[in-house]
Design a protein around this motif. Structure first.
Motif, short mmCIF file in Angstrom:
data_model
loop_
_atom_site.label_atom_id
_atom_site.label_comp_id
_atom_site.label_asym_id
_atom_site.label_seq_id
_atom_site.Cartn_x
_atom_site.Cartn_y
_atom_site.Cartn_z
N THR A 188 -5.26 38.18 -36.11
CA THR A 188 -3.98 37.96 -35.43
C THR A 188 -3.77 39.08 -34.42
N ILE B 282 -4.18 35.15 -30.77
CA ILE B 282 -2.90 34.47 -30.66
C ILE B 282 -2.55 34.18 -29.21
N HIS C 92 -3.89 30.75 -27.48
CA HIS C 92 -2.95 29.69 -27.11
C HIS C 92 -2.97 29.41 -25.61
#
Length: 359
Positions: free
Chosen positions: A176, A181, A185
């Motif tokens: 993470t 992340i 995305h």
């Protein structure tokens, strides 16, 4: 009616998954689970779930749950997903699917063997703005796509301080960080528009060896990148230049996306400054002309609030249809695995300074 149980209901899911699910008539939120009974009971009362658990295994095995939503920290995804698959339940997992590509491959294989519907929350795939822009390109509005350029903010990752609840993310093994992340995305929102990346060359600078825990005098070691700098080639021959810069937040401008074609350039920015490319609506321009995203691209009920719940609700609509059609939704675990391998190629390129191909 698809009966849903949400694991991790008091965190991110509270402001995204739960509002999305309760606004859709295809779903019945029957159960929630958190790390303790009190918070589970509060989440159940707030969102109208009949059952509240402090043990996720009770939820995954419950006979009134058909679909398990996994919205815990990434290191905990695998255990909950495996328990749901063992119980024969459909699964929606938050991104990232696993902590790395190897774990994602294992989970994808297990989900395929279980014969259930499986989906991953890469909500940029269901952005009305992104789908509108994809159609503009497909219809030749800017000619042949020659290059894409994206500059985007990656806060709250990569800065000189970190929120207390994100300290765990400073360890690369947590899966993470600004690469997984934020870049994860953002790239997922771009590929449905411009096509897949086939080659990448990357740098992952680490600006801060130690970062301050916000609200305290404590500093902690940091082993994750502060920025993502990426050049690449797309399957259609276009080039890509992407910069995701970390910071302390809050975000200011959000992102600037340019799609350069042989005839014109399309520019996209957030309609609400500071929102991420996979969450909010975009202001789209071709040259000096501002284009409005038609309402036909918005498939979720008007009662779904804007922001993260909207695109997540669109994903759940796709999951419901996939269950009805006995097929896999998009994006599925297979999509997530390919995306994990893209990010692994970026990390490998940054580590050894070579360009990497993505099959």
């Amino acid at each position: 009616m698809i009966r849903v149980g949400v694991v991790g209901a008091s965190g991110w899911a509270d402001s995204s998954h739960l509002p999305a699910l309760t606004a859709l008539e295809q779903f019945d939120l029957t159960a929630v689970a958190t790390t303790n009974q009190a918070s589970a009971a509060r989440a159940a009362a707030t969102h109208g779930a009949r059952h509240a658990f402090a043990d996720s295994r009770e939820l995954t095995s419950h006979p009134e749950v058909d679909l398990v939503v996994v919205s815990v920290k990434a290191p905990g995804h695998a255990a909950v997903i495996r328990a749901a698959l063992d119980a024969g339940k459909h699964v929606v997992s938050e991104w990232p699917l696993g902590i790395d590509a190897d774990e994602a491959a294992e989970l994808t294989e297990a989900a395929t063997a279980a014969g259930v519907v499986h989906a991953v929350v890469l909500q940029g795939h269901h952005s009305p703005s992104a789908r509108f822009v994809a159609d503009l390109l497909a219809n030749g509005r800017i000619g042949t796509l020659e290059s894409i350029a994206l500059v985007a903010e990656g806060a709250p990752f990569g800065g000189s301080r970190i929120w207390p609840d994100l300290v765990f993310s400073l360890d690369p093994s947590a899966g993470t960080n600004i690469v997984t992340i934020m870049a994860g995305h953002f790239l997922s929102a771009l590929e449905p528009i411009a096509g897949p990346l086939t080659e990448v060359s990357a740098r992952l600078p680490r600006t801060h060896d130690r970062v301050l825990v916000a609200g305290t005098d404590q500093t902690v070691p940091n082993d994750t990148p502060s920025h993502v700098l990426l050049h690449g080639l797309l399957a259609n021959g276009a080039t890509a230049s992407i910069a995701v810069h970390g910071g302390n937040g809050p975000t200011q401008d959000g992102f600037l996306l340019e799609l350069i074609g042989s005839d014109a350039t399309l520019t996209a920015t957030p309609t609400q400054p500071g929102t991420f490319i996979h969450w909010g609506d975009w202001e789209v321009r071709i040259g000096k002309e501002t284009l409005t995203v038609p309402d036909t691209y918005r498939t979720v009920p008007a009662s779904v609030q804007s922001g993260p719940p909207a695109n997540i609700a669109a994903l759940y609509q796709e999951v419901a249809q996939a269950i009805t059609d006995a097929r896999q939704p998009h994006p599925s675990f297979e999509t997530a695995l390919r995306h994990h391998r893209l990010l692994a190629a970026i990390e490998q390129s940054a580590a050894d300074g070579t360009a990497r191909s993505i099959s």
